[in-house]
Structures are given as C-alpha cells and as structure tokens.
Motif scaffolding. Structure first.
Motif, PDB file in Angstrom:
ATOM      1  N   SER A   1      -0.638  -5.352  11.612  1.00  0.00           N
ATOM      2  CA  SER A   1      -1.607  -6.426  11.424  1.00  0.00           C
ATOM      3  C   SER A   1      -2.408  -6.743  12.675  1.00  0.00           C
ATOM      4  O   SER A   1      -3.437  -7.422  12.589  1.00  0.00           O
ATOM      5  CB  SER A   1      -0.890  -7.691  10.939  1.00  0.00           C
ATOM      6  OG  SER A   1      -0.085  -7.436   9.816  1.00  0.00           O
TER       7      SER A   1
ATOM      8  N   GLU B   1      -6.382  -5.937   7.285  1.00  0.00           N
ATOM      9  CA  GLU B   1      -5.746  -6.071   5.987  1.00  0.00           C
ATOM     10  C   GLU B   1      -6.191  -7.345   5.308  1.00  0.00           C
ATOM     11  O   GLU B   1      -6.659  -8.287   5.961  1.00  0.00           O
ATOM     12  CB  GLU B   1      -4.220  -6.081   6.136  1.00  0.00           C
ATOM     13  CG  GLU B   1      -3.713  -7.259   6.945  1.00  0.00           C
ATOM     14  CD  GLU B   1      -2.214  -7.216   7.205  1.00  0.00           C
ATOM     15  OE1 GLU B   1      -1.544  -6.334   6.638  1.00  0.00           O
ATOM     16  OE2 GLU B   1      -1.724  -8.063   7.965  1.00  0.00           O
TER      17      GLU B   1
ATOM     18  N   TYR C   1      -2.773  -5.872  -2.595  1.00  0.00           N
ATOM     19  CA  TYR C   1      -2.834  -5.821  -1.135  1.00  0.00           C
ATOM     20  C   TYR C   1      -3.710  -4.649  -0.716  1.00  0.00           C
ATOM     21  O   TYR C   1      -3.669  -3.570  -1.318  1.00  0.00           O
ATOM     22  CB  TYR C   1      -1.437  -5.657  -0.538  1.00  0.00           C
ATOM     23  CG  TYR C   1      -1.443  -5.313   0.942  1.00  0.00           C
ATOM     24  CD1 TYR C   1      -1.646  -6.295   1.898  1.00  0.00           C
ATOM     25  CD2 TYR C   1      -1.263  -3.995   1.369  1.00  0.00           C
ATOM     26  CE1 TYR C   1      -1.656  -5.979   3.248  1.00  0.00           C
ATOM     27  CE2 TYR C   1      -1.279  -3.672   2.711  1.00  0.00           C
ATOM     28  CZ  TYR C   1      -1.477  -4.669   3.652  1.00  0.00           C
ATOM     29  OH  TYR C   1      -1.500  -4.349   4.982  1.00  0.00           O
TER      30      TYR C   1
ATOM     31  N   PHE D   1      -4.882  -2.488   2.768  1.00  0.00           N
ATOM     32  CA  PHE D   1      -4.895  -2.179   4.204  1.00  0.00           C
ATOM     33  C   PHE D   1      -6.262  -1.577   4.510  1.00  0.00           C
ATOM     34  O   PHE D   1      -6.438  -0.378   4.688  1.00  0.00           O
ATOM     35  CB  PHE D   1      -3.767  -1.219   4.574  1.00  0.00           C
ATOM     36  CG  PHE D   1      -3.614  -1.023   6.060  1.00  0.00           C
ATOM     37  CD1 PHE D   1      -3.246  -2.074   6.875  1.00  0.00           C
ATOM     38  CD2 PHE D   1      -3.839   0.218   6.636  1.00  0.00           C
ATOM     39  CE1 PHE D   1      -3.106  -1.903   8.248  1.00  0.00           C
ATOM     40  CE2 PHE D   1      -3.699   0.399   8.003  1.00  0.00           C
ATOM     41  CZ  PHE D   1      -3.330  -0.663   8.798  1.00  0.00           C
TER      42      PHE D   1
ATOM     43  N   ASP E   1       0.849  -1.179   0.000  1.00  0.00           N
ATOM     44  CA  ASP E   1       0.000   0.000   0.000  1.00  0.00           C
ATOM     45  C   ASP E   1       0.890   1.236   0.000  1.00  0.00           C
ATOM     46  O   ASP E   1       2.081   1.160  -0.303  1.00  0.00           O
ATOM     47  CB  ASP E   1      -0.974  -0.020   1.185  1.00  0.00           C
ATOM     48  CG  ASP E   1      -0.295   0.229   2.523  1.00  0.00           C
ATOM     49  OD1 ASP E   1       0.939   0.064   2.619  1.00  0.00           O
ATOM     50  OD2 ASP E   1      -0.993   0.592   3.484  1.00  0.00           O
TER      51      ASP E   1
ATOM     52  N   THR F   1      -6.868 -13.558   4.016  1.00  0.00           N
ATOM     53  CA  THR F   1      -6.160 -12.882   5.102  1.00  0.00           C
ATOM     54  C   THR F   1      -5.783 -13.922   6.150  1.00  0.00           C
ATOM     55  O   THR F   1      -5.727 -15.120   5.857  1.00  0.00           O
ATOM     56  CB  THR F   1      -6.997 -11.731   5.688  1.00  0.00           C
ATOM     57  OG1 THR F   1      -6.194 -10.977   6.609  1.00  0.00           O
ATOM     58  CG2 THR F   1      -8.237 -12.219   6.391  1.00  0.00           C
TER      59      THR F   1
END
Length: 385
Positions: free
Chosen positions: A222, A202, A171, A173, A149, A277
């Motif tokens: 995360s 995420e 990806y 977030f 990101d 995820t």
C-alpha cells in the motif's frame, strides 16, 4: 471441511475450443446430501436453483461458469488451483468453502459477481483463495467481503445502520489516476482542501444504499509511508460521484504502522462514491504551524479580514484575540474569516464599533477536535482618513 468423493461425468464438447463442459439445459436439481464435482466448465442455460447439495470445482485446469441463466448453488466449494472464471453471475445460499484458487470476475463488468445470498457464510478465504472480482451479499447488516486480487486477500468490512437489501464490493490493485478496470479516471489532485495525498496503489469499489462505516487495511504493497509518517493522520477517502473529486470519509479508528494497519471510516452512503481508498491530512500533526498575520481593513480587497486557512482542517475550532495588555478583544467559535478589525467583546474596549486601534495583537487558535493549540501575533493597521 467436506470434499467431494465422486464426480459426475456428463461432458459435452464446446464448439469454441477443445475444453469439455457440462451443458445444463434443464431438469437438474441437487437434493440434500448430494455431492457433484466439476473438473470441467459449467454452461447453465436453464434455472438451476432450489438446490440442497454441494457443488465443487476441482483440479488444475482453467474452469469457467457461463451460460444464459445465473446458477444458484447451496454449498459451493473451490479447490481449483487455476481458479474459476465467472462469465455470468453465480450465487450460493448456504456455505462457500475457499480451499485453493480464486473465483474470478472481470472487474470492468459490474453485473458479473459471485453472490452470497441472505445468511450464506464463507470460510477459508486466504491469499490462495478468494473472490478476485465482485462479491455481492444480500440481507446483511454487518459483512466482511472475501475479496482481493490475484496475489492477496484484501477484505472490506461493511457495518451498516440497518440491513442492506444488497451490497457489492471489489478490490483493485490499480492506480486511480489511470485504472485498468475503468474508463473513468479519479485524479488524486482533485480533492478536498484538507487532504494532502491519496493512495495511488489500490482502491475498493463498494455499492450500498444504507448509511455505513467501512474498515479497510493496508500492508507493504500500500506504500502508506508515502502518504504520512503519522498513522493518526490517515483517513478513508472517497471519489464523490456528484462533485467528481475526493472527499474525506473520516477516521473513527486507526491502528498499525507503515507496514500493516487497519482504518475505519465515519458514516457515509456508499452509493454516493465511485471508489474508496486511504488518504492523509493536508498537514501532518508534527509539522502544522500557523504564521503571524498582517491585517489592513481598508476595503481594497487585500488583507481586509483575517483568513486562517488551517482552520478548514477543524470543524470544532476557536479564535481568541488579545491586545498588548492581555485584554480579550475578539472571540469566535468555528471561525470563518469574521475578524475585520472590530471587537465583538462587550467589555472595556474603547470605541468598539469604530474599530480596534492599530497595533500588535496576540492570538490563540484551538482546534479542539484535532487536539491542536497555536499562538502567534497579528499586526492591525487601521486606515487613516
């Protein structure tokens, strides 16, 4: 790493703003050893392929690639601190150098991507330079997508059973419960019963038509400690397109701590899942317990059979029941609610077909695939007629 030593200045004004641009309408091709650099936008409205030279985007201005025809570069380099935005797909066939700035695509538009075709390689990707959007690869079996990101590189490693004609990944977030880049939501409460929690910070979106495993990572953004205190309980999970809920995609390898780590899934088909995820098992290992049970098989629909819900966590389990004298009276591998008060052991059990006598029984449950063993008691109350 080779940088540009001269710049091609063929600039045309854009009608939409004061920013200048190179407008390609046909006839341009780069030969071996050619080096062309852009400090301006590139508008491509004609085939731009079969190139052999280097094309680079440089400087501190916001740059973009747009037009009606997707350009195909040979060597591509980005040293543009504000990044290069793709308004159409763009591809490279040989080598991509990430130095500074991101190659950016709008993540709500899946058809716009940066493609690395066939044996194209990439190097230098970092938090400062990567694909912030969709990256595509072709004709590769194992591949690491250089994606992330605005702030971080968050690659995904794809390891497939055979060569992928194409695979694409990005990806995000974002919270899957309310993602900014999707009109669809992915409710983290709609999940397999074995799952406890799903990461709400995420996720990745992966497209691919070959059975594969993926390796993804986590870091301090995360919030893995909110999922579990035991990293061995982490799993790769995916939102099933067919069932519209989160499925377990497995854990063939995991390492790390609450701050940093990596996890590898079991095999799955990427195209069956909208996003993937990290999640956690329903009950962490250090807290898993099984209660004592009461069984009254009288046909009223209440406690007629022995139900051990925790066994849904294990695909390789076994239940053994013993009477108060230590005699084995029931044994079942991969137990799914078969015990209704009748022995299935051909030994000295008296009147086996008529049902075991009322009383206290001792059980042992093994979950071989998870390495758990539990013991407890069952009280059997047979009906009296």
């Amino acid at each position: 790493m080779k940088y540009l030593h001269y710049i091609l200045f063929i600039l045309f004004g854009l009608a939409s703003n004061a920013q200048t641009a190179l407008n390609h309408t046909g006839g341009m091709q780069l030969h071996d050893g050619a080096e062309v650099g852009f400090h301006t936008n590139f508008i491509n409205n004609a085939p731009f392929d079969q190139n052999l030279g280097l094309v680079g985007f440089y400087g501190s201005r916001f740059l973009n690639i747009q037009g009606t025809v997707s350009p195909i570069f040979y060597d591509f380099e980005i040293f543009a601190s504000s990044g290069v935005t793709l308004n159409i797909a763009a591809n490279a066939t040989n080598n991509v150098n990430f130095v500074a700035g991101d190659i950016m695509t709008q993540k709500s538009l899946e058809d716009i991507y940066f493609g690395l075709l066939d044996n194209a390689m990439h190097n230098g990707e970092s938090n400062m330079s990567k694909v912030n959007g969709y990256a595509l690869m072709t004709n590769q079996q194992t591949y690491q997508f250089p994606i992330g990101d605005e702030f971080q590189l968050r690659p995904l490693i794809l390891n497939s059973n055979s060569v992928n004609l194409t695979a694409k990944c990005a990806y995000f977030f974002e919270n899957p419960n309310a993602p900014l880049s999707f009109t669809q939501t992915f409710d983290t409460e709609d999940k397999d019963r074995q799952l406890s929690l799903i990461n709400t910070h995420e996720f990745w979106r992966l497209e691919g038509s070959v059975l594969s495993t993926v390796t993804i990572s986590w870091n301090n953004r995360s919030a893995i400690d909110a999922l579990t205190e035991v990293t061995e309980n982490l799993l790769v999970v995916g939102w099933s397109k067919a069932e519209q809920k989160w499925h377990i995609l497995g854990n063939s390898a995991v390492s790390g701590d609450a701050e940093n780590g990596i996890i590898t899934s079991e095999e799955f088909l990427p195209d069956d899942y909208e996003i993937i995820t990290i999640g956690s098992l329903l009950v962490p290992q250090d807290r898993l317990t099984i209660d004592n049970f009461y069984l009254s098989p009288n046909g009223d629909g209440i406690n007629d059979v022995l139900v051990i819900e925790e066994l849904a966590l294990s695909s390789q389990n076994e239940l053994k029941l013993y009477d108060r004298n230590g005699l084995l009276v029931f044994r079942q591998e991969n137990y799914t609610n078969e015990f209704a008060g009748i022995s299935n052991i051909d030994n000295n059990v008296i009147q086996r077909d008529a049902g075991l006598p009322s009383g206290i029984y001792f059980y042992i449950v093994n979950m071989y695939d998870l390495g758990y063993e539990f013991q407890g008691f069952l009280y059997l109350a047979q009906p009296t007629y």
